[in-house]
Scaffold this motif. Structure first.
Motif, PDB file in Angstrom:
ATOM      1  N   PHE A  64      28.833 -11.745  55.423  1.00 43.71           N
ATOM      2  CA  PHE A  64      29.793 -11.024  54.580  1.00 43.71           C
ATOM      3  C   PHE A  64      31.190 -11.444  55.016  1.00 43.71           C
ATOM      4  O   PHE A  64      31.415 -11.739  56.193  1.00 43.71           O
ATOM      5  CB  PHE A  64      29.635  -9.511  54.738  1.00 43.71           C
ATOM      6  N   ALA A  65      32.114 -11.475  54.075  1.00 40.09           N
ATOM      7  CA  ALA A  65      33.514 -11.774  54.389  1.00 40.09           C
ATOM      8  C   ALA A  65      34.331 -10.495  54.247  1.00 40.09           C
ATOM      9  O   ALA A  65      34.092  -9.696  53.337  1.00 40.09           O
ATOM     10  CB  ALA A  65      34.052 -12.842  53.442  1.00 40.09           C
ATOM     11  N   HIS A  66      35.272 -10.312  55.148  1.00 40.16           N
ATOM     12  CA  HIS A  66      36.158  -9.142  55.082  1.00 40.16           C
ATOM     13  C   HIS A  66      37.539  -9.609  54.654  1.00 40.16           C
ATOM     14  O   HIS A  66      38.115 -10.525  55.234  1.00 40.16           O
ATOM     15  CB  HIS A  66      36.237  -8.456  56.449  1.00 40.16           C
ATOM     16  N   ALA A  67      38.085  -8.971  53.624  1.00 37.12           N
ATOM     17  CA  ALA A  67      39.421  -9.317  53.138  1.00 37.12           C
ATOM     18  C   ALA A  67      40.489  -8.868  54.128  1.00 37.12           C
ATOM     19  O   ALA A  67      40.275  -7.946  54.924  1.00 37.12           O
ATOM     20  CB  ALA A  67      39.660  -8.661  51.781  1.00 37.12           C
ATOM     21  N   PRO A  68      41.667  -9.475  54.092  1.00 37.49           N
ATOM     22  CA  PRO A  68      42.765  -9.072  54.970  1.00 37.49           C
ATOM     23  C   PRO A  68      43.158  -7.604  54.789  1.00 37.49           C
ATOM     24  O   PRO A  68      43.001  -7.024  53.712  1.00 37.49           O
ATOM     25  CB  PRO A  68      43.908 -10.010  54.554  1.00 37.49           C
ATOM     26  N   ARG A  94      36.401 -18.228  48.689  1.00 41.17           N
ATOM     27  CA  ARG A  94      35.900 -18.671  49.988  1.00 41.17           C
ATOM     28  C   ARG A  94      34.563 -18.014  50.313  1.00 41.17           C
ATOM     29  O   ARG A  94      33.683 -18.633  50.928  1.00 41.17           O
ATOM     30  CB  ARG A  94      36.910 -18.321  51.097  1.00 41.17           C
ATOM     31  N   GLY A  95      34.409 -16.750  49.908  1.00 38.34           N
ATOM     32  CA  GLY A  95      33.133 -16.083  50.130  1.00 38.34           C
ATOM     33  C   GLY A  95      31.996 -16.824  49.448  1.00 38.34           C
ATOM     34  O   GLY A  95      30.910 -16.985  50.013  1.00 38.34           O
ATOM     35  N   ALA A  96      32.239 -17.287  48.234  1.00 48.03           N
ATOM     36  CA  ALA A  96      31.219 -18.062  47.519  1.00 48.03           C
ATOM     37  C   ALA A  96      30.916 -19.362  48.255  1.00 48.03           C
ATOM     38  O   ALA A  96      29.751 -19.791  48.337  1.00 48.03           O
ATOM     39  CB  ALA A  96      31.689 -18.347  46.093  1.00 48.03           C
ATOM     40  N   LEU A 101      27.276 -12.709  50.939  1.00 46.89           N
ATOM     41  CA  LEU A 101      26.631 -11.759  50.040  1.00 46.89           C
ATOM     42  C   LEU A 101      27.642 -10.794  49.437  1.00 46.89           C
ATOM     43  O   LEU A 101      27.419 -10.243  48.364  1.00 46.89           O
ATOM     44  CB  LEU A 101      25.556 -10.970  50.796  1.00 46.89           C
ATOM     45  N   GLY A 102      28.738 -10.574  50.159  1.00 44.79           N
ATOM     46  CA  GLY A 102      29.750  -9.660  49.671  1.00 44.79           C
ATOM     47  C   GLY A 102      31.085  -9.902  50.335  1.00 44.79           C
ATOM     48  O   GLY A 102      31.155 -10.489  51.423  1.00 44.79           O
ATOM     49  N   VAL A 103      32.151  -9.478  49.663  1.00 41.00           N
ATOM     50  CA  VAL A 103      33.509  -9.498  50.200  1.00 41.00           C
ATOM     51  C   VAL A 103      33.977  -8.058  50.308  1.00 41.00           C
ATOM     52  O   VAL A 103      34.042  -7.348  49.298  1.00 41.00           O
ATOM     53  CB  VAL A 103      34.455 -10.317  49.307  1.00 41.00           C
ATOM     54  N   VAL A 104      34.264  -7.616  51.519  1.00 38.93           N
ATOM     55  CA  VAL A 104      34.670  -6.228  51.769  1.00 38.93           C
ATOM     56  C   VAL A 104      36.176  -6.086  51.584  1.00 38.93           C
ATOM     57  O   VAL A 104      36.956  -6.868  52.125  1.00 38.93           O
ATOM     58  CB  VAL A 104      34.287  -5.812  53.202  1.00 38.93           C
ATOM     59  N   VAL A 105      36.578  -5.065  50.818  1.00 39.24           N
ATOM     60  CA  VAL A 105      38.003  -4.801  50.617  1.00 39.24           C
ATOM     61  C   VAL A 105      38.257  -3.316  50.816  1.00 39.24           C
ATOM     62  O   VAL A 105      37.492  -2.474  50.341  1.00 39.24           O
ATOM     63  CB  VAL A 105      38.481  -5.263  49.216  1.00 39.24           C
ATOM     64  N   HIS A 106      39.301  -2.995  51.562  1.00 38.82           N
ATOM     65  CA  HIS A 106      39.702  -1.601  51.721  1.00 38.82           C
ATOM     66  C   HIS A 106      40.181  -1.051  50.378  1.00 38.82           C
ATOM     67  O   HIS A 106      40.838  -1.755  49.601  1.00 38.82           O
ATOM     68  CB  HIS A 106      40.803  -1.480  52.760  1.00 38.82           C
ATOM     69  N   THR A 107      39.879   0.205  50.122  1.00 38.07           N
ATOM     70  CA  THR A 107      40.153   0.787  48.806  1.00 38.07           C
ATOM     71  C   THR A 107      41.615   1.136  48.582  1.00 38.07           C
ATOM     72  O   THR A 107      42.007   1.413  47.448  1.00 38.07           O
ATOM     73  CB  THR A 107      39.274   2.030  48.582  1.00 38.07           C
ATOM     74  N   PRO A 138      29.602 -13.683  45.563  1.00 36.77           N
ATOM     75  CA  PRO A 138      29.508 -12.451  46.340  1.00 36.77           C
ATOM     76  C   PRO A 138      29.914 -11.227  45.535  1.00 36.77           C
ATOM     77  O   PRO A 138      30.754 -11.302  44.638  1.00 36.77           O
ATOM     78  CB  PRO A 138      30.495 -12.698  47.490  1.00 36.77           C
ATOM     79  N   ASP A 139      29.310 -10.090  45.862  1.00 38.49           N
ATOM     80  CA  ASP A 139      29.772  -8.826  45.302  1.00 38.49           C
ATOM     81  C   ASP A 139      31.098  -8.447  45.943  1.00 38.49           C
ATOM     82  O   ASP A 139      31.393  -8.839  47.081  1.00 38.49           O
ATOM     83  CB  ASP A 139      28.764  -7.708  45.587  1.00 38.49           C
ATOM     84  N   LEU A 140      31.901  -7.675  45.233  1.00 41.01           N
ATOM     85  CA  LEU A 140      33.096  -7.073  45.815  1.00 41.01           C
ATOM     86  C   LEU A 140      32.684  -5.701  46.342  1.00 41.01           C
ATOM     87  O   LEU A 140      32.211  -4.851  45.575  1.00 41.01           O
ATOM     88  CB  LEU A 140      34.199  -6.916  44.774  1.00 41.01           C
ATOM     89  N   LEU A 141      32.839  -5.482  47.643  1.00 43.71           N
ATOM     90  CA  LEU A 141      32.376  -4.251  48.279  1.00 43.71           C
ATOM     91  C   LEU A 141      33.551  -3.348  48.630  1.00 43.71           C
ATOM     92  O   LEU A 141      34.419  -3.726  49.427  1.00 43.71           O
ATOM     93  CB  LEU A 141      31.580  -4.585  49.544  1.00 43.71           C
TER      94      LEU A 141
END
Length: 283
Positions: A64-68, A94-96, A101-107, A138-141
């Protein structure tokens, strides 16, 4: 898909996204990994090394990738909003490339504007990025926060309006952080607290839980303070993590630690979670 929860960590990529990341994952016993594909504390975009990206994608390790951290689609500042769009578009691309599987983004936070205005921005600026995700991408998580300030999403119930703003798009998932949830008021340490939260999540966002950030909390329930602690050393305690892995809503969902310390602590936390993953035995 197996119902067993893969257990891993946000890994160090010193020495290369794949070379260093895979080495670190193996060293700490990680069965999955989360990475940053660009500097998490700046707006700079890093195109990476295609060879490293391809190696990580071919590794077979769930990634999984975590966004800044600076990303905020609720911000009233146009420059922040524009930069958030650019960074998430880049991170999804970049995640692709790394097979994430997903890119994590704070809400995010409304900061000084109304929640309604912030949610309109999410619809206008984040939904188009989700619609750009290619087949197999990837899904956006969405990762709810601890509830401090004007945060748009903290409790699992807060996910309802957020998902509505994104038109319940099928490529939108959820990343649940246990420390954040506890700080926001979900008492995971109380009898029945884990089931209550996960049952509520199933009602609000059925089938959307794709990743769990497994972190204990340095602060008490409802503190609205985002301070992670090692598993079993904080106010949540160890047993609730076993309860999380036994709940049907989490079947097959990976657990990723983001706990204090370096490799030795990551190794200990992963080993403890693996022990807690084992089926409960009767007395």
């Amino acid at each position: 898909m197996t119902s067993r929860n893969a257990i891993g960590a946000h890994v160090s990529v010193a020495g290369g996204l794949a070379t260093g990341g895979l080495r670190y994952a193996a060293d700490v016993g990680a069965e999955m990994a989360q990475v940053f594909v660009t500097n998490p504390r700046t707006w700079a975009l890093n195109d990476g090394d295609p060879a490293e990206d391809a190696k990580l994608a071919a590794s077979g390790l769930p990634v999984f990738a975590h966004a800044p951290y600076l990303v905020n689609f609720g911000s009233p500042t146009p420059a922040t909003l524009d930069s958030s769009v650019a960074v998430i578009r880049h991170t999804l691309r970049r995640g692709a490339q790394i097979g994430a599987l997903g890119v994590v983004v704070h809400t995010g936070s409304a900061v000084s504007q109304s929640r309604d205005d912030a949610m309109r921005q999410i619809h206008e600026h984040l939904l188009p990025l989700v619609e750009e995700i290619p087949e197999g991408g990837p899904d956006l998580l969405l990762e709810p926060m601890a509830g401090q300030g004007q945060m748009l999403c903290a409790t699992v119930q807060d996910l309802g309006p957020y998902l509505e703003a994104l038109e319940h798009h099928p490529k939108v998932g959820v990343c649940l952080d246990t420390c954040h949830a506890f700080a926001a008021g979900h008492d995971l340490a109380a009898p029945g607290g884990v089931a209550e939260m996960l049952d509520a999540l199933h009602v609000t966002a059925p089938g959307r839980l794709k990743l769990i950030h497994a972190n204990d909390s340095k602060d008490v329930c409802g503190s609205k303070k985002d301070r992670h602690e090692n598993i079993g050393a904080g106010h949540i305690g160890a047993e609730p993590f076993a309860e999380i892995m036994r709940h049907p809503v989490t079947a097959g969902v990976p657990l990723c630690i983001e706990t204090p310390g370096k490799a030795d602590k990551d190794r200990e936390n992963i080993a403890l979670l693996k022990k807690l993953r084992e089926p409960a035995t009767g007395g």
